[in-house]
Design a protein around this motif. Structure first.
Motif, short mmCIF file in Angstrom:
data_model
loop_
_atom_site.label_atom_id
_atom_site.label_comp_id
_atom_site.label_asym_id
_atom_site.label_seq_id
_atom_site.Cartn_x
_atom_site.Cartn_y
_atom_site.Cartn_z
N HIS A 69 0.77 -1.26 0.08
CA HIS A 69 -0.03 -0.15 0.07
C HIS A 69 0.81 1.09 0.05
N LEU A 70 1.97 1.38 0.83
CA LEU A 70 2.69 2.41 0.87
C LEU A 70 3.55 2.68 -0.49
N PHE A 71 3.90 1.62 -1.10
CA PHE A 71 4.46 1.67 -2.35
C PHE A 71 3.62 2.25 -3.39
N CYS A 72 2.37 1.74 -3.28
CA CYS A 72 1.46 2.40 -4.36
C CYS A 72 1.35 3.42 -4.21
N GLU A 73 0.82 4.23 -3.01
CA GLU A 73 0.87 5.69 -2.60
C GLU A 73 2.04 6.45 -2.98
N THR A 74 3.31 5.86 -2.93
CA THR A 74 4.37 6.62 -3.11
C THR A 74 4.64 6.68 -4.67
N LEU A 75 4.23 5.81 -5.35
CA LEU A 75 4.43 5.84 -6.89
C LEU A 75 3.38 6.71 -7.25
N VAL A 76 2.20 6.53 -6.86
CA VAL A 76 0.86 7.55 -7.53
C VAL A 76 1.35 9.05 -7.31
N LYS A 77 1.72 9.27 -6.14
CA LYS A 77 2.08 10.55 -5.66
C LYS A 77 2.94 11.29 -6.57
N GLN A 78 4.20 10.47 -7.05
CA GLN A 78 5.20 11.12 -7.74
C GLN A 78 4.77 10.91 -9.15
#
Lengths: 249, 249
Positions: free
Chosen positions: A157-166
């Motif tokens: 979940h954290l990786f998804c969030e990070t990717l999308v934000k960037q």
DNA sequence: CGGATCGTTGAGTTGTATCAAGACGGGTGG
DNA sequence: CCACCCGTCTTGATACAACTCAACGATCCG
């Protein structure tokens, strides 16, 4: 280079709220004091009473809380264009600290200037308010992540969030992005031990959905990662309309 | 009884922000549609696009998120005077649901009216903004609570928060207050299983610091409870100045 | 070359979850 | 008024996820 800080602010805000041309030019005129902070340095400490907010122009920061036990919880990661302590505009004493996770470039915006611009441009005020509301929505999601998901899913979940934000701010290339955090920092963000982070990470890698090495996150199968993490980007409240199709999946 | 809803709103806001006499009279004139909701009924559902916010006049509500797995995380509890979905004023689609945990009395305030009053009274706008920032600060604390503390401490922390919030609005008598939640609901808030909540609760009771029966929380030793939960009220950003000494310890 | 930081691995322990079942109480209908 | 049901709380037994402690390997850097 005067104005680059303002450009970062405008770009970041634009992903969270609608900005008119007038708003943009007002924001472009905002005085911002730029400076560099080194990795490991605090930008703000719990208990401080800042008279200005810190815009992250480039780099990576996080907010965190330290407990009496010495344990630490990272409560958010901030990327270029974010204002990690925007809430200090109206909350006098800081209830968390902010740390630069890599050498970063930040800009200080005086609260007085923010109040002036808010008074003059109601839509800017609304945009800033909205930015703090988006942050709050992310905190809610993190609470859910920590409370309900197991280690692998939390991390996914954290990786998804990070990717999308960037992706949204144009810092990702395809489905990969820089994410310069140590496993110890991941552990503090996810409420896990370092050892367990390491094992979960290796499991995620072994499943073939991601690579994560030398500060770079590469997502090989975003669908699988989102499924694993139960990720649904709606909590990010992104404004997708005028944002170029950054490979929106 | 016209105005009682407005009184609740003013009282709740006053604990979170400074309100002038002018602000108060403006808020007192705000149109509020009152209605009752029964225990177990949703006030708002994830995905809704409300055009008004729900003030809690009396009772108890929580916001929660449901995962695909069917698991549920309660992200906050709201007491009289709180506006659980104030963020919907600027965040178009709700990213969480709101549920009445007991029969409750709520009041709807139209977003349009909130925007009007905000435009006309900047300090009211600031107070509302600040209320959402306090909510955000509480989410951060919850993230920390779930990420870093074990079951007993988590629960102790939640009980401290609940007591203090109610003391501030005058709903506590000494160190006790009503807290009508089931152990299953506690479990969803704390990210624990029902069984484990039960065991931790009995341990807390056995230690003599609290009683918790028939919806009533009695704190026998607040100091011990705060210590157990690592509780420090500063994250609540309470305005203590003009608030009568509610047995401030 | 030595130290520091970070990642990896193993072994053993503990906190918390799951499953299952019984106890208690309040409400409802026959 | 009793019988029953349902939601809630409680308890026991067992399983597993995650933690701790400890050590070693790999880099990087001065």
């Amino acid at each position: 280079m005067p104005g680059s800080a303002n450009a970062a602010l405008i770009k970041g805000l634009a992903t969270k709220a609608r900005l008119s041309e007038e708003d943009r030019s007002a924001l472009a005129a905002l005085p911002i004091d730029e400076l560099h902070v080194q990795r490991g340095q605090d930008v703000l400490r719990e208990g401080d009473r800042p008279s200005r907010s810190a815009l992250l122009i480039s780099g990576l920061t996080c907010s965190y809380k330290t407990l009496a036990s010495g344990r630490r919880q990272i409560t958010a990661f901030y990327h270029a264009g974010d204002v990690p302590d925007l809430q200090s505009l109206h909350l006098d004493v800081a209830d968390n600290s902010i740390l630069a996770l890599v050498d970063s470039h930040i800009g200080y915006i005086r609260h007085r200037d923010l109040e002036d611009i808010s008074a003059k441009y109601p839509t800017v005020s609304k945009a800033l308010w909205r930015a703090t509301l988006v942050d709050a929505a992310i905190y809610r999601e993190w609470t859910t992540n920590l409370g309900q998901r197991d280690a692998m899913s939390r991390m996914a979940h954290l990786f998804c969030e990070t990717l999308v934000k960037q992706q949204v701010i144009g810092l990702a290339s395809g489905d990969s992005c820089m994410f310069p955090v140590t496993q110890a920092e991941l552990a503090d963000a996810l409420g896990l031990s370092v050892v367990h982070v390491n094992r979960s990470l290796m499991e995620l890698r072994a499943s073939g959905t991601i690579s994560f090495e030398r500060a770079e996150l590469i997502v090989h199968d975003l669908g699988a990662l989102e499924k694993q993490g139960g990720f649904d980007r709606s909590y990010l409240h992104l404004r997708m309309d005028d944002h170029a199709p950054h490979k929106l999946k």
